[in-house]
Design an enzyme around this catalytic site. Structure first.
Site: not given
Length: 223
Positions: A103, A191-193
């Site tokens: 993301m 912002g990430s995963r």
């Protein structure tokens, strides 16, 4: 609350913005107004732009959730980084199909449950903050794992992974809760995963590079 057409997942009332964003919006908006009152036009415009970005980041649009039997939906908006079989030992034992979704700061960051089931465990792991698009982020970064026993007896694990900028994982569910496909369960800021571990006999409907939407895009079908 009412359900979306073709779905039992209720819609939310009020503005389509995740409530976790309200404090950031309020502070940034206040600073913009304060700067304007003092005559600092450039600073006011800057903080107005920051406020608009924060509103954009925390947007939480409604989604039409597929209601086909056995369907597994994406838990996150973003780009598919990888689809692979792994011998998972950290969250569950045995081989699993792992789908990783990155993301960016421009994606919706509200996370949704991929399938109907019951939360059997929630595990938080402190860690580092490598860029979330790197493979090592899955094992080394701060993360939160939600184990789900699906209604057909199979197991799914959804792992929220913090990234280089994302420094706050929010998980709103508790052990023992029954959740529905597409239901909101948390978010990660800036912002990430997400890594989702699925039964190994599930055929993936996505490939690396695909863009997916939380609660709407189909990852596969449980057998």
């Amino acid at each position: 609350m009412k359900a979306l057409p073709g779905s039992s997942v209720p819609t939310q009332r009020g503005l389509p913005i995740a409530k976790e964003g309200f404090p950031f919006i309020a502070v940034s908006g206040f600073v913009a107004v304060y700067c304007l009152a003092l005559g600092f036009g450039a600073a006011a415009l800057f903080f107005l732009a920051v406020t608009c970005f924060i509103v954009f980041f925390f947007r939480d649009p409604e989604r039409a959730i597929p209601d086909a039997e056995g369907v597994v939906v994406s838990p996150a908006d973003g780009r598919v980084l990888g689809v692979e079989f792994v011998d998972e030992g950290e969250f569950v034992s045995g081989q699993m199909l792992k789908i990783s979704i990155f993301m960016s700061v421009f994606n919706v960051h509200v996370n949704r449950i991929p399938a109907d089931g019951v939360v059997t465990n929630i595990s938080y792991y402190s860690g580092k903050f490598f860029s979330a698009n790197l493979d090592k982020a899955s094992k080394n970064n701060e993360r939160n794992a939600v184990n789900l026993d699906v209604d057909n007896g199979q197991k799914i694990v959804v792992v929220q992974v913090a990234g280089l900028i994302a420094r706050r994982i929010v998980c709103k569910v508790r052990k023992g809760e029954r959740l529905r496909r597409g239901e909101r369960f948390g978010l990660i800021r800036f912002g990430s995963r997400l890594d989702v571990y699925l039964p190994p006999d599930m055929k993936s409907e996505v490939s690396p590079g695909d863009n997916v939407l939380a609660g709407t895009s189909v990852l596969g079908y449980l057998t």
